[in-house]
Design a protein around this motif. Structure first.
Motif: not given
Length: 430
Positions: A399-405
């Motif tokens: 989704x928009x705004x999700x962050x992954x590393x």
């Protein structure tokens, strides 16, 4: 005590040390010498270089013969030295022989010849090639027996060996040399990328670099000729596919010059009558569409473009369904980088650097292009595009705004179009 036997034994030990140094230096020279330089020297008439090229064809047999010869002379020299020192010093001779022979072998039979060989590998290899080739021939039966024995022992412990395999393929050797040269500042990044790009053409497919079908500019062949002319003039592309009824049904490829020539012919009398425009059949000036499978390698496709004298192909899957298009320029860009002209805009590269060191990236940008632009090393084994990499690693449509590393980078989803990730921000975690 210093009789003829002493001097004969001492002379034999000295000769064996020289032989040991020759074997050590030859091994280093023949393995360190550039086969490219040797081949170039051989083409210029250097017979020593040609012999060096020939003798290094079978690396396993070469190394086996040199190691056999080196071990033979070292062991024989040590045995003679031990016998000689026992005669001179009694029981203390064993310790003295060990110390003295270790020192002599280390300095004069290992470090000195190998230092020279690594400093002048091609010259040393050319000099050593003839005697080494003779030794390889003499020791060939023994080396072959040892080779079979070693493989048999390895097979007993579950290790399978391929007698025809190379430890390093040519591509990996060149890539490793380029990476090392770049890290040391000898090779520029652009030069490294160009050479690696050319080497990769045979391993990459058109599917990886094609323009996806959702981004292809097409024209409906049923439109009036005037409308088709307007769309051609507004487009930044010279060649445009024509479809009928539905975009999947490509009936031809329109070249802007062919359309303009046809219009110019209708202007022969000074004006184009409405009836002429209404009766004009656009398919009379279109080229037959050229379809290629998505699994075609870039190297093969470039050769086909050159053979057919065309720069434009439509890509289809195994079911014949349109997947995208590829041009000769797309393939060349894999070698030289992004090619722009006066019709391209600054936004066409899909990459924008932020003040914090991160990049605002279009989801459709290929991982390879991003790696080349930012000098990163994101993996492209499982996905071709940046959006595809995020979806693969996240195992979901984010989704928009999700962050992954992952892979040492922070990925933030900035925008989506339906189920497609259209824009991300990527920041190195380090």
């Amino acid at each position: 005590m210093l009789d003829a036997v002493f001097w004969t034994t001492a002379g034999a030990i000295l000769f064996l040390l020289v032989l040991s140094g020759f074997f050590s230096g030859s091994e280093t020279a023949l393995t360190a010498a550039s086969r490219g330089k040797l081949r170039a020297n051989a083409d210029k008439g250097d017979k020593g270089a040609q012999r060096a090229v020939d003798v290094t064809e079978d690396q396993e047999r070469l190394i086996g013969s040199v190691l056999l010869g080196n071990n033979l002379v070292n062991i024989l020299a040590t045995s003679l030295a031990t016998t000689l020192f026992l005669r001179l010093f009694g029981e203390n001779g064993v310790a003295l022989a060990t110390i003295i022979m270790t020192t002599l072998v280390l300095i004069f039979a290992e470090v000195l010849p190998k230092t020279y060989a690594i400093t002048n590998p091609e010259r040393a290899a050319s000099f050593a090639a003839r005697p080494i080739s003779i030794i390889v021939t003499i020791f060939a039966p023994v080396v072959s027996f040892v080779r079979v024995l070693v493989r048999g022992v390895l097979r007993l412990v579950g290790v399978q060996t391929d007698p025809d395999s190379n430890i390093l393929a040519v591509r990996e050797e060149i890539a490793g040399a380029l990476q090392l040269g770049h890290s040391e500042g000898v090779v520029e990044k652009e030069d490294r990328d160009r050479i690696l790009g050319a080497l990769d053409l045979a391993e990459r497919t058109v599917e990886e670099v094609m323009l996806h079908r959702t981004e292809i500019e097409m024209i409906d062949a049923a439109l009036p000729a005037g409308e088709i002319l307007r769309l051609c003039l507004e487009s930044s592309h010279t060649r445009l596919p024509l479809y009928r009824d539905e975009p999947e049904n490509i009936v031809g490829v329109l070249h802007a010059k062919d359309l303009l020539r046809a219009m110019h012919r209708m202007l022969a009398d000074g004006r184009i009558e409405p009836e002429e425009m209404a009766d004009f059949d656009i398919l009379t000036v279109t080229m037959k569409p050229y379809f290629v499978p998505e699994t075609t390698t870039l190297d093969d496709q470039m050769r086909r473009f050159l053979a057919r004298n065309t720069h434009f192909a439509l890509v289809v899957d195994e079911y014949g369904i349109l997947q995208g298009l590829i041009t000769l320029e797309d393939i060349l860009e894999e070698i030289v980088g992004e090619i722009t002209d006066e019709h391209d805009t600054d936004d066409d590269n899909g990459l924008e650097m932020e003040e914090d060191g991160g990049y605002r990236v279009e989801g459709s940008m290929t991982i390879r292009d991003l790696n080349r632009a930012a000098d990163w090393a994101l993996p492209d084994d499982e996905a071709n595009t940046v959006a595809g990499l995020v979806i693969h690693e996240a195992q979901m449509i984010p989704m928009v705004g999700q962050v992954f590393s992952f892979h040492g980078f922070r990925f933030e989803v900035l925008a989506k179009e339906e189920n497609r990730v259209s824009e991300l921000k990527i920041t190195p975690l380090s």
